[in-house]
Design a protein around this motif. Sequence first.
Motif, PDB file in Angstrom:
ATOM      1  N   LYS A 162       0.834  -1.208   0.000  1.00 49.21           N
ATOM      2  CA  LYS A 162       0.000   0.000   0.000  1.00 49.21           C
ATOM      3  C   LYS A 162       0.870   1.260   0.000  1.00 49.21           C
ATOM      4  O   LYS A 162       0.571   2.226  -0.698  1.00 49.21           O
ATOM      5  N   ALA A 163       1.943   1.226   0.786  1.00 49.82           N
ATOM      6  CA  ALA A 163       2.840   2.378   0.836  1.00 49.82           C
ATOM      7  C   ALA A 163       3.501   2.605  -0.519  1.00 49.82           C
ATOM      8  O   ALA A 163       3.667   3.743  -0.963  1.00 49.82           O
ATOM      9  N   ALA A 164       3.862   1.509  -1.221  1.00 54.12           N
ATOM     10  CA  ALA A 164       4.479   1.647  -2.533  1.00 54.12           C
ATOM     11  C   ALA A 164       3.487   2.238  -3.529  1.00 54.12           C
ATOM     12  O   ALA A 164       3.853   3.057  -4.395  1.00 54.12           O
ATOM     13  N   LYS A 165       2.204   1.839  -3.441  1.00 59.23           N
ATOM     14  CA  LYS A 165       1.177   2.398  -4.350  1.00 59.23           C
ATOM     15  C   LYS A 165       0.975   3.882  -4.083  1.00 59.23           C
ATOM     16  O   LYS A 165       0.815   4.674  -5.002  1.00 59.23           O
ATOM     17  N   LYS A 166       0.980   4.283  -2.798  1.00 62.12           N
ATOM     18  CA  LYS A 166       0.807   5.691  -2.457  1.00 62.12           C
ATOM     19  C   LYS A 166       1.970   6.531  -2.991  1.00 62.12           C
ATOM     20  O   LYS A 166       1.754   7.631  -3.518  1.00 62.12           O
ATOM     21  N   LYS A 167       3.197   5.994  -2.882  1.00 64.93           N
ATOM     22  CA  LYS A 167       4.358   6.720  -3.407  1.00 64.93           C
ATOM     23  C   LYS A 167       4.290   6.869  -4.913  1.00 64.93           C
ATOM     24  O   LYS A 167       4.618   7.917  -5.475  1.00 64.93           O
ATOM     25  N   ALA A 168       3.828   5.806  -5.572  1.00 67.46           N
ATOM     26  CA  ALA A 168       3.724   5.844  -7.036  1.00 67.46           C
ATOM     27  C   ALA A 168       2.653   6.865  -7.460  1.00 67.46           C
ATOM     28  O   ALA A 168       2.816   7.617  -8.432  1.00 67.46           O
ATOM     29  N   ALA A 169       1.542   6.899  -6.704  1.00 71.44           N
ATOM     30  CA  ALA A 169       0.479   7.839  -7.014  1.00 71.44           C
ATOM     31  C   ALA A 169       0.939   9.273  -6.757  1.00 71.44           C
ATOM     32  O   ALA A 169       0.600  10.212  -7.511  1.00 71.44           O
ATOM     33  N   ALA A 170       1.706   9.503  -5.695  1.00 70.83           N
ATOM     34  CA  ALA A 170       2.199  10.833  -5.357  1.00 70.83           C
ATOM     35  C   ALA A 170       3.223  11.312  -6.397  1.00 70.83           C
ATOM     36  O   ALA A 170       3.300  12.495  -6.702  1.00 70.83           O
ATOM     37  N   ALA A 171       3.995  10.386  -6.935  1.00 69.32           N
ATOM     38  CA  ALA A 171       5.008  10.737  -7.925  1.00 69.32           C
ATOM     39  C   ALA A 171       4.368  11.175  -9.235  1.00 69.32           C
ATOM     40  O   ALA A 171       4.913  11.988  -9.966  1.00 69.32           O
TER      41      ALA A 171
END
Length: 167
Positions: free
Chosen positions: A157-166
């Motif tokens: 989930k944290a990796a998806k949030k980082k990808a979305a923020a990027a």
Amino acid sequence: MKHGRKIVKLQRKQDHRDALLMNLACSLIEHRQIRTTLAKAKALRPYAEKLVTLGKRGTLHARRTALSTLRHKDVVKVLFEEIAVASKDRVGGYTRITKLGQRRSDSAPMACIEWVDAFVPKTVEAPATAPEAEAADAPAAEAPKKKAAAKKAPAKKAAKKKAAAAE
């Protein structure tokens, strides 16, 4: 002519051959049966049977002779206390060689050498109790998997949030 040439050399020097036979004999005494090449099993048979004859004598001299040959005190103890005692009524032929076919990698003929008298190998006893042990360990084995899966989920989930923020 091949008169008087009983020693199987196994394409090794004498010291290497002696060490090989000593290790095979120790493994045979410890595990009750071993799987090896047919040539090594045939070379091991007279070596092991002479050790059982020493064990049947049971004298201190015989024990010291076996110890000088095998070089392991615990193996000599098993030889004298278990194997020789079980073979006391047998005159000879303490081992059995069973051919197993060819080894897959190099097609060497394989064989199983074992003691003739009622010795159940240690490997045979383990599967008899294994289903009980597996049933008892099954819930414990599943718990770490669940914990590991729970740890992976927040990381994803944290990796998806980082990808979305990027983006």
